[in-house]
Structures are given as structure tokens and as C-alpha cells.
Design an enzyme around this catalytic site. Structure first.
Site, mmCIF file in Angstrom:
data_model
loop_
_atom_site.group_PDB
_atom_site.id
_atom_site.type_symbol
_atom_site.label_atom_id
_atom_site.label_comp_id
_atom_site.label_asym_id
_atom_site.label_seq_id
_atom_site.Cartn_x
_atom_site.Cartn_y
_atom_site.Cartn_z
ATOM 1 C CD GLU A 16 13.937 94.791 22.429
ATOM 2 O OE1 GLU A 16 13.055 94.301 22.296
ATOM 3 O OE2 GLU A 16 15.016 94.834 21.809
ATOM 4 N NE ARG A 99 21.202 97.376 28.258
ATOM 5 C CZ ARG A 99 20.371 97.003 27.365
ATOM 6 N NH1 ARG A 99 19.608 95.967 27.786
ATOM 7 N NH2 ARG A 99 20.402 97.423 26.295
ATOM 8 C CG ASN A 101 18.808 93.167 25.329
ATOM 9 O OD1 ASN A 101 18.747 94.185 25.643
ATOM 10 N ND2 ASN A 101 18.956 92.409 23.999
ATOM 11 C CD GLU A 120 25.405 97.468 21.406
ATOM 12 O OE1 GLU A 120 25.869 96.831 20.252
ATOM 13 O OE2 GLU A 120 24.382 98.083 21.445
ATOM 14 C CG ASN A 147 18.178 91.510 21.013
ATOM 15 O OD1 ASN A 147 17.269 92.041 21.574
ATOM 16 N ND2 ASN A 147 19.155 92.157 20.266
ATOM 17 C CG ASP A 196 16.498 94.337 18.434
ATOM 18 O OD1 ASP A 196 16.285 93.478 19.528
ATOM 19 O OD2 ASP A 196 16.575 95.367 18.422
#
Length: 285
Positions: A16, A99, A101, A120, A147, A196
Site C-alpha cells: 500500500e 487499525r 489505513n 471492515e 482510503n 482504493d
């Protein structure tokens, strides 16, 4: 045909957040579930890997060196290598099952960092702003998977993705640097994947990686789709321009959840000469 190459052969579980560090002339990216921060110098080929204390959603350069990281329990800071500056938490807010992201640094040097639940669950995530002075403000709640975040070249627009909505949204940026007047720039259709990570180029166009869509799309500031780069992997996660002239598009990818991942899944990909990116600011805190 657009040439897609492997910049770094890897088997990241959940690659990522590619970010070009202009000061160090290197690319920074993370493997979230592997708890690793990677760097890559495309000129020398030199690579480094740092293991983090927790799952790491994003890593961005700090002004003066070091990194700011979006970890499971909050935002942490690493000092420049060799300085002896210890890791510390400027913002720590552990929430069971949640968490950090994706994250991004705004033109004013503030860090915008997202959170999500591991399962999620809708409404389990947030988007917050860590100002250079250490002040934290949660700006968006009721988020599922926070995101991509980015800004127009003039800093007057902010783009944002909450992946399950299938939307790329756009806000105006107010005088207090906070977003207002949320509306939809583009919608990803059923069966086309989920939006994303994103990056904004020098023309103000928005490039979006499509999880489960096997592609990166470019949208004009008006929301028109004007380019698609098909990829050999099913789960690209994010994209960013890098290289000395910011012309090469780097793309992170994931292997997680795939029964038979492509050999390139988990690697860092690059499309040479894909466009022209914007210099990314370092975190000023």
C-alpha cells in the site's frame, strides 16, 4: 499497450501507500499486514525494509528526515536514521478491532490519516487531521474503509475515497483547511472493482487504483474517465508518481485473499512515463 514493469519483486501481503520522497529521491511504500516499511531508490536499485511495531497503514516522509507512520493504535514518528531520535507517539488512540489505513500529507504539511475496522464494518472508521502543531481533529466519522486522499494542484479541492461506497468524492477546502461541500466526482460500477488509493497529477486529474478491478483509472477534474491502465494483477491498491521528473507511475499490489495470486501480486509495479505528478509535501510536525 501501456508498458507495466516490476520495480520491486516482492510478495507483500497487502502492499500500500506508494509515496515519492523528493528529498531522498526514493519511493516509500508499506506492507500493512506484514508490518513493514519499504524504500526503493530507482537509480541505484537500493532497497531497505524496516519492521514496525504494529500493522502499518501508511508511511510518509517528515520534513528534516524520518517518517510519520499510521499504525494500528495511532500515529507514530521515527527520527532520521543515525540521529538517535527514538520512536514516539504524537497521537495514540487504540480501539480494539481497529487499525490505521491510508494517509496523505496536505499542502500545508498536515497529515490526514484514516482508520478502519479489521472486519471492515460500516461506520467503524474515521478520517482525522494531525496538524503540524500536534493538534488532532477527527473530520469524518461513519467511514468503513478510509482510503485514498489527495489535493488539486492549487490546494482548493480535496479528493477522498471510502472504498465500499464505490465513489471518488471531492470537497472544497475551507480557510481552516477543512473540507466542505462533499459531492461525487466518479462512481465505480458493480463488477469493476472498488476504488482504493489515489494520486493527483499536474493536470489536476485523479488516478485511482481499483481493488479487484485489475486496473488504474484516470479521471479528469470534471469526473470524466479518460484513461485506463490494465494491470496483470487483480488487486492493485494505490498509485503515486515518482522518479526525478515525477513521470513514472508506481503501483502497489496485494496478495491477501487470493487463492491463486498472479506472480506479480505483492510486487511494486511501475509504468514509466505515464504522466506528470505533483511534488508531495513532507509532514511538517
Amino acid at each position: 499497450m501501456t508498458a507495466v514493469e516490476v520495480a520491486v519483486r516482492a510478495e507483500a501481503t497487502l502492499g500500500e501507500g506508494p509515496t515519492w520522497d523528493s528529498a531522498a529521491q526514493r519511493l516509500i511504500w508499506v506492507d500493512i499486514l506484514g508490518s513493514r516499511v519499504h524504500t526503493y531508490d530507482p537509480v541505484s536499485g537500493r532497497r531497505t525494509v524496516m519492521v514496525t511495531e504494529q500493522h502499518v497503514g501508511a508511511a510518509k516522509p517528515r520534513a528534516g528526515g524520518g517518517l510519520v507512520v499510521n499504525l494500528r493504535d495511532g500515529v507514530g514518528l521515527y527520527g532520521p536514521p543515525g540521529t538517535g531520535e527514538a520512536f514516539r507517539w504524537p497521537h495514540r488512540e487504540p480501539v480494539p478491532g481497529r487499525r490505521g489505513n491510508d494517509a496523505a500529507v496536505a499542502p500545508d504539511g498536515a497529515l490526514w490519516f484514516g482508520t478502519m475496522r479489521y472486519d471492515e464494518a460500516p461506520g467503524g472508521g474515521t478520517l482525522s487531521r494531525l496538524a503540524p502543531d500536534g493538534t488532532v481533529r477527527t473530520v469524518l466519522t461513519d467511514v468503513a474503509v478510509s482510503n485514498g486522499t489527495g489535493w488539486s494542484p492549487d490546494g482548493r479541492l480535496m479528493y477522498y475515497i471510502d472504498s465500499p461506497t464505490r465513489r471518488v468524492d471531492v470537497f472544497d477546502v475551507g480557510e481552516d483547511q477543512l473540507p466542505v461541500d462533499r459531492r461525487t466526482l466518479a462512481v465505480i460500477g458493480e463488477g469493476e472493482g472498488f476504488p482504493d488509493g489515489l494520486t493527483v497529477d499536474a493536470d489536476g486529474c485523479v488516478w485511482v487504483a481499483l481493488w479487484d478491478g485489475g486496473a488504474v483509472r484516470r479521471y479528469t477534474p470534471d469526473g470524466d474517465l479518460d484513461r485506463v491502465i490494465e494491470l496483470p494483477v487483480r488487486r492493485p491498491t494505490a498509485c503515486a508518481f515518482g522518479g526525478a521528473d515525477l513521470a513514472d507511475l508506481y503501483i502497489t499490489t496485494a496478495r491477501t485473499g487470493l487463492d491463486a495470486p498472479h506472480p506479480m501480486s505483492g510486487s511494486l509495479l511501475v509504468v514509466p512515463g505515464a504522466g506528470k505528478g505533483l511534488p508531495q509535501p513532507a509532514f511538517a510536525g
